[in-house]
Design an enzyme around this catalytic site. Structure first.
Site, PDB file in Angstrom:
ATOM      1  N   GLY A 111       0.800  -1.214   0.000  1.00  0.00           N
ATOM      2  CA  GLY A 111       0.000   0.000   0.000  1.00  0.00           C
ATOM      3  C   GLY A 111       0.834   1.265   0.000  1.00  0.00           C
ATOM      4  O   GLY A 111       0.377   2.309  -0.478  1.00  0.00           O
ATOM      5  N   GLU A 114       1.709   1.853  -3.565  1.00  0.00           N
ATOM      6  CA  GLU A 114       0.481   2.327  -4.208  1.00  0.00           C
ATOM      7  C   GLU A 114       0.187   3.777  -3.848  1.00  0.00           C
ATOM      8  O   GLU A 114      -0.265   4.557  -4.695  1.00  0.00           O
ATOM      9  CB  GLU A 114      -0.686   1.420  -3.810  1.00  0.00           C
ATOM     10  CG  GLU A 114      -0.567   0.026  -4.404  1.00  0.00           C
ATOM     11  CD  GLU A 114      -1.596  -0.937  -3.842  1.00  0.00           C
ATOM     12  OE1 GLU A 114      -2.404  -1.465  -4.625  1.00  0.00           O
ATOM     13  OE2 GLU A 114      -1.594  -1.169  -2.610  1.00  0.00           O
ATOM     14  N   GLU A 134       2.376  -8.386  -2.416  1.00  0.00           N
ATOM     15  CA  GLU A 134       1.122  -8.973  -1.927  1.00  0.00           C
ATOM     16  C   GLU A 134       1.006 -10.470  -2.185  1.00  0.00           C
ATOM     17  O   GLU A 134       0.322 -11.183  -1.441  1.00  0.00           O
ATOM     18  CB  GLU A 134      -0.078  -8.236  -2.552  1.00  0.00           C
ATOM     19  CG  GLU A 134      -0.340  -6.858  -1.975  1.00  0.00           C
ATOM     20  CD  GLU A 134       0.487  -5.751  -2.612  1.00  0.00           C
ATOM     21  OE1 GLU A 134       0.255  -4.577  -2.282  1.00  0.00           O
ATOM     22  OE2 GLU A 134       1.383  -6.073  -3.443  1.00  0.00           O
TER      23      GLU A 134
END
Length: 259
Positions: A111, A114, A134
Site C-alpha cells: 500500500g 500504491e 502482496e
C-alpha cells in the site's frame, strides 16, 4: 489534530507526514480515514496550492498495510477495504487538481508503493525501496497497484515485480521511470519542495488541466486528443492566459490568480 498524520502548511505547500514510525508508517484503518480527511483539505482549502506526502522517520515512507487487520476479513470485507481506500484516498490524490508529490524516504511497499504511485510524481531518497509483495500473502494489490505500476513501468516489468514480490532500489526505480529524481536523505524534502514551489507559481487552472489530460493519457483514453483541443481552447477564456501572454511580451514574471 490527527492520531496518525502530521501536517504543516507553509508558503502554500501542505506537507503531509504519515506518522507511525514504530510501525514503519504502515497503513491501517485510522491512517486511511485521516488521509482522506487531509486530502479533503488539499481540495477545499484555498491557501493550499500543492502538497507533499512523506513518512515519519528515516526508514520508511509507508511499508505497506497493517496486516493484523487482515485476519478477520472475508471476501466482502476485503472488497470493502480496497474500495474504501481507493475511493477515499488513492483516486482522490491522483485526480486532485492541485499537485501532490511523494517524497519517498525509505520503504514504499504494498500500500505504500500504491500511495506513492497515486501521487502526480515521486522523488526518492537513495535508501528508498519499492515493491508490491502482496503475492507473499496470497493476495494482489488492492489500492490501484496493478493499474498504476503497469502504467508507470510497463506490462512486462510490472508482471515480474508483482508475481515475484521483488523490491526495486532507488536507482532501479529511477531507471524504470517509477521516480523522477533520487537524492540523499538530507536533500529529499528540500528538492521536493523546490520543485513544488516552481509548479505552484504557474497558472493553477493550466496545472489542473495538465493533471487531468495526463491522467487520461495514462489510461489510454481514445478521446484524449479531442479533450486536449477543448482544454486548450477553454484556457483562452481565462484571465491567467491573458496575463501569461501579456507578461511574456512585457518581459516580466506573470502573476496568476487562478481565474
Amino acid at each position: 489534530m490527527y492520531q496518525t498524520i502530521l501536517t504543516e502548511l507553509a508558503e502554500g505547500i501542505l506537507t503531509i507526514t504519515v506518522n507511525r514510525p514504530d510501525k514503519l508508517n504502515a497503513l491501517n484503518r485510522i491512517v486511511i480515514e485521516e488521509l482522506a480527511e487531509v486530502i479533503g483539505t488539499v481540495y477545499d482549502n484555498p491557501e493550499v496550492k500543492g502538497a507533499i506526502l512523506t513518512g515519519a522517520g528515516s526508514k520508511s515512507f509507508v511499508a505497506g498495510a497493517d496486516i493484523s487487520e487482515f485476519l478477520e476479513l472475508d471476501g466482502y470485507g476485503g472488497m470493502e477495504l480496497a474500495k474504501k481506500g481507493q475511493d477515499m484516498v488513492f483516486s482522490r490524490i491522483e485526480h486532485s487538481s492541485k499537485p501532490i508529490l511523494a517524497a519517498v524516504n525509505g520503504f514504499a511497499l504494498g500500500g505504500g508503493c500504491e500511495l506513492a504511485m497515486a501521487c502526480h510524481f515521486r522523488l526518492a531518497s537513495d535508501n528508498a525501496r519499492f515493491g508490491q509483495p502482496e503475492v507473499n500473502l496470497g493476495l494482489v494489490p488492492g489500492y490501484g497497484g496493478t493499474q498504476r505500476l503497469t502504467q508507470l513501468v510497463g506490462k512486462g516489468k510490472a508482471m515480474e515485480l508483482m508475481m515475484t514480490g521483488a523490491m526495486l532500489n532507488a536507482s532501479e526505480a529511477l531507471q524504470l521511470g517509477l521516480v523522477n529524481h533520487v537524492t540523499t536523505a538530507e536533500e529529499l524534502m528540500p528538492k521536493t519542495r523546490t520543485i513544488l514551489q516552481s509548479i505552484i507559481t504557474k497558472a493553477p487552472i493550466a496545472i489542473a488541466k495538465v493533471i487531468e489530460l495526463t491522467n487520461l493519457a495514462a489510461i489510454g483514453d481514445p478521446n484524449g486528443l479531442t479533450k486536449e483541443i477543448h482544454a486548450f481552447g477553454e484556457l483562452f477564456n481565462t484571465t491567467d492566459a491573458k496575463e501569461g501572454a501579456k507578461a511574456f511580451l512585457e518581459k516580466r514574471p506573470a502573476v496568476f490568480t487562478g481565474n
